[in-house]
Design an enzyme around this catalytic site. Sequence first.
Site, PDB file in Angstrom:
ATOM      1  CG  HIS A   1      -5.853  -3.216   0.998  1.00 42.36           C
ATOM      2  ND1 HIS A   1      -5.225  -2.298   0.209  1.00 42.36           N
ATOM      3  CD2 HIS A   1      -6.635  -3.956   0.162  1.00 42.36           C
ATOM      4  CE1 HIS A   1      -5.597  -2.460  -1.056  1.00 42.36           C
ATOM      5  NE2 HIS A   1      -6.458  -3.461  -1.098  1.00 42.36           N
TER       6      HIS A   1
ATOM      7  CB  CYS B   1      -3.219   0.053   5.537  1.00 45.72           C
ATOM      8  SG  CYS B   1      -4.110  -0.124   3.988  1.00 45.72           S
TER       9      CYS B   1
ATOM     10  CD  GLN C   1      -7.474  -4.641  -4.564  1.00 51.37           C
ATOM     11  OE1 GLN C   1      -7.168  -4.620  -3.375  1.00 51.37           O
ATOM     12  NE2 GLN C   1      -8.484  -5.345  -5.021  1.00 51.37           N
TER      13      GLN C   1
ATOM     14  CB  CYS D   1      -0.895  -0.027   1.231  1.00 55.60           C
ATOM     15  SG  CYS D   1      -1.638   1.547   1.661  1.00 55.60           S
ATOM     16  CD  GLU D   2       0.122   5.105  -4.245  1.00 56.91           C
ATOM     17  OE1 GLU D   2      -0.580   6.112  -4.451  1.00 56.91           O
ATOM     18  OE2 GLU D   2       0.785   4.556  -5.136  1.00 56.91           O
ATOM     19  CG  HIS D   3      -2.589   5.571   0.626  1.00 57.38           C
ATOM     20  ND1 HIS D   3      -3.705   4.924   0.156  1.00 57.38           N
ATOM     21  CD2 HIS D   3      -2.306   6.526  -0.284  1.00 57.38           C
ATOM     22  CE1 HIS D   3      -4.081   5.472  -0.985  1.00 57.38           C
ATOM     23  NE2 HIS D   3      -3.248   6.447  -1.265  1.00 57.38           N
ATOM     24  CG  HIS D   4      -1.248   3.423   5.848  1.00 59.23           C
ATOM     25  ND1 HIS D   4      -2.408   3.409   5.096  1.00 59.23           N
ATOM     26  CD2 HIS D   4      -1.418   4.402   6.776  1.00 59.23           C
ATOM     27  CE1 HIS D   4      -3.242   4.320   5.553  1.00 59.23           C
ATOM     28  NE2 HIS D   4      -2.675   4.937   6.566  1.00 59.23           N
TER      29      HIS D   4
END
Length: 191
Positions: A150, A152, A122, A81-84
Site C-alpha cells: 500500500h 499510503c 484490501q 486505497c480509498e483512504h488516501h
Amino acid sequence: MSEEKKIEKIEKHFFHIMEILGLDMNDDSLRKTPKRVAKMFIREIFSGLDPKNTPNFSIFENKYKYNQMLIEKNITVYSTCEHHFLPIIGKAHVGYISNGKVAGLSKINRIVNFYAKRPQVQERLTIQIVQSLKKMLETKDVACIIEAKHLCVNSRGIRDTDSSTITTELIGAFKKDSEIRKEFLHHIGIS
C-alpha cells in the site's frame, strides 16, 4: 451521468486542485494534465465502478469431472486505497473446487481486475472476489489470498517500504478442511 460528462466534471475539479497547489496551468507540460487524469480515472483506474464493465463469464459444464482445486495464482492487483487515493499493488491467488461448473481461466483474472478498479480496501476486495466466484460458479468452495503493498504506508505516514498486507477469504472446504487449506497454501507458496 455519461462517461463524457464525468470526465468533463473531473477535469474542471482537477484543474482547480492543481491551481490550488500553485502549479502553472499555462505550462505546456501541465495544461492537458486535468483531462488526462479525468480520462484515467473514468476509463482505467476506476473503471470497476461502472457496472457495464462487469466481465462476461464463460462458464462451462465440468465434463471432465475434475474434482480437485483449480488455482489461478499470481494475478496482478492494481487498486487504489480509498483512504488516501494512492496505489495498492500486489498479487492475488484464487482457488475453487468445482460443483459441476468451471470458469474460463482468464475470467478469474478479469474478476480480480474488475473489483480492483475502484477505490478499495484490501479486505473488501478479497471478499468481493470470493463472493463473485461463489455466485457465478455455484460452489461454496472458494479461496482468495491477496498480498499487496500500500503506497499510503510505503510513501507517506510511516514510510515503511518493506511491509506488505495479506488478506484471506476462505469459504467452504478451504475453511473447514485443514488438508485442503494446506494444499492451497502449498500451491501458492505459503506454507
